[in-house]
Design an enzyme around this catalytic site. Structure first.
Site, PDB file in Angstrom:
ATOM      1  N   CYS A   1       0.553  36.071 -54.398  1.00  0.00           N
ATOM      2  CA  CYS A   1       1.810  35.611 -54.405  1.00  0.00           C
ATOM      3  C   CYS A   1       1.924  34.628 -55.244  1.00  0.00           C
ATOM      4  O   CYS A   1       1.555  34.622 -56.496  1.00  0.00           O
ATOM      5  CB  CYS A   1       1.651  34.891 -52.880  1.00  0.00           C
ATOM      6  SG  CYS A   1       0.081  33.363 -52.805  1.00  0.00           S
TER       7      CYS A   1
ATOM      8  N   GLU B   1      -7.388  23.208 -48.708  1.00  0.00           N
ATOM      9  CA  GLU B   1      -5.676  22.684 -48.510  1.00  0.00           C
ATOM     10  C   GLU B   1      -5.903  21.596 -47.087  1.00  0.00           C
ATOM     11  O   GLU B   1      -4.957  20.988 -47.246  1.00  0.00           O
ATOM     12  CB  GLU B   1      -5.035  23.787 -48.703  1.00  0.00           C
ATOM     13  CG  GLU B   1      -3.547  23.728 -48.290  1.00  0.00           C
ATOM     14  CD  GLU B   1      -3.109  25.055 -47.737  1.00  0.00           C
ATOM     15  OE1 GLU B   1      -1.672  24.030 -46.842  1.00  0.00           O
ATOM     16  OE2 GLU B   1      -3.279  26.323 -47.599  1.00  0.00           O
TER      17      GLU B   1
ATOM     18  N   SER C   1      -7.996  32.000 -46.525  1.00  0.00           N
ATOM     19  CA  SER C   1      -7.869  32.384 -44.896  1.00  0.00           C
ATOM     20  C   SER C   1      -7.041  32.897 -44.258  1.00  0.00           C
ATOM     21  O   SER C   1      -7.132  33.854 -43.496  1.00  0.00           O
ATOM     22  CB  SER C   1      -7.558  30.454 -45.270  1.00  0.00           C
ATOM     23  OG  SER C   1      -6.663  30.395 -43.392  1.00  0.00           O
TER      24      SER C   1
END
Length: 361
Positions: free
Chosen positions: A44, A158, A255
């Site tokens: 991404c 995160e 994840s």
């Protein structure tokens, strides 16, 4: 004279694969073999930006460049950067005073930033801008005295970073069952935020169960689950009902990669496995399998997917049909600290992170 027994580890011997003929004989396949290749898949924009940041830092500042935590959750990416001179550490106190440290794409709490400042470290913040958005939401709502229900996995980098922005105003909700038991200070001043890499379906189930108990629970101003996570889950949802087997390329601590395995099974795949590398694919998975779905997590370089496709081709899965559910063209500017250096050095080779259109095969 005394002697001490010494344990000598046995050398690792590569496993001998069963041949395509052996697999075919074990469980014949009805119909043609094919691969359904998910698109979008892989890198991404936030991951690409973070990896380029480390590459550019090594190029212009020289090795070593320290990185707090894994820059992205992928074994191949981390080992490749280590070979070029990146040193990955768990905390800033492992970095020699005055050296350069890069914060990973998953973000850090204000306490980590202060720790780096106290040690006189030079820093480059490679936090994904979509994670930064969630951090800003946490700060904003805490300032307005909202209680924040942070949906995510406790212990994930995160989540630690987002929680650290407003710890006195935040509770972590790990799963739907916790939504049924969590206690809040004021049910009329409550908002939920989330980790960006969660299962869309599970997150919405948690929100539904929270809202049954707290009808005035507010939604975040915009989606917290990132576009890449949503798009990759949407692609595998389309493939899964047709797949006898789904292979997800991605690391165990990623994840979003782990969620892709779960989503594939939930949406009808007969079997689904996660691998870091093609060498981890077990050829016995192919027994009786006509259709194989292939995808990869958002921190996975395309070369690792190509290796899996090459292995599949050896076992007769050489028909590859790409299943496109979205086009991605998002680009993020490199961290501001790095952009200044690139400008000073006259380096205009790559100032953006993001792969643009769907990855080339």
């Amino acid at each position: 004279m005394s002697s001490t027994a010494v344990s000598v580890p046995m050398p690792t011997v590569p496993r001998k694969r069963r041949s395509p003929e052996e697999i075919a004989a074990a469980a014949p396949v009805a119909g043609p073999r094919r691969v359904l290749l998910a698109a979008p898949r892989g890198y991404c924009a936030g991951v690409d930006r973070a990896v380029i940041a480390v590459e550019k830092a090594l190029e212009h500042y020289g090795a070593p460049v320290y990185v707090r935590k894994q820059i992205v959750h992928n074994r191949h990416v981390v080992s490749t950067l280590e070979e070029r001179g990146a040193i990955f550490v768990e905390e800033t106190d492992e970095v020699p005073e005055g050296e350069l440290v890069i914060f990973s794409a998953h973000g850090v709490s204000p306490a980590v930033v202060r720790s780096a400042e106290e040690r006189g470290l030079r820093t480059i913040d490679a936090t994904c801008p979509l994670v930064t958005k969630v951090h800003r939401e946490a700060v904003r709502f805490a300032k307005d005295d909202y209680e924040i229900l942070l949906i995510g996995h406790e212990g994930h980098e995160e989540v630690e970073g987002t929680y650290g922005e407003a710890p006195e105003h935040t509770q972590i909700v790990n799963n739907p069952d916790e939504a049924d038991t969590i206690q809040v200070r004021d049910p009329d001043k409550l908002i939920w935020l989330s980790q960006t890499t969660l299962s869309v379906d599970e997150t919405m189930e948690i929100v539904r169960r929270l809202r049954e108990r707290f009808p005035n629970l507010q939604d975040p101003p915009s989606d917290d689950i990132c576009y890449a996570t949503s798009n990759r889950q949407a692609a595998i949802k389309k493939i899964a009902p047709q797949a006898d087997l789904v292979i997800v390329v991605g690391s165990a601590n990623s994840s979003n990669s782990v969620r892709l395995v779960e989503v594939a099974l939930e949406y009808g795949a007969k079997a689904s496995y996660r691998v870091d590398f093609a060498s981890q694919v077990d050829e016995s998975w192919f027994e009786g399998v006509a259709t194989v779905g292939v995808t990869s997590g958002a921190s996975v370089p395309e070369v690792l997917v190509r290796d899996v496709l090459s292995l599949l081709a050896q076992y007769g899965y050489d028909q590859v049909d790409e299943v496109v559910t979205a086009e991605e063209d998002i680009l993020f500017s490199l961290p501001k600290e790095l952009r200044a250096t690139l400008k000073e050095k006259g380096d205009s080779s790559r100032g953006l992170g993001g792969r643009g259109a769907r990855p080339a095969r």
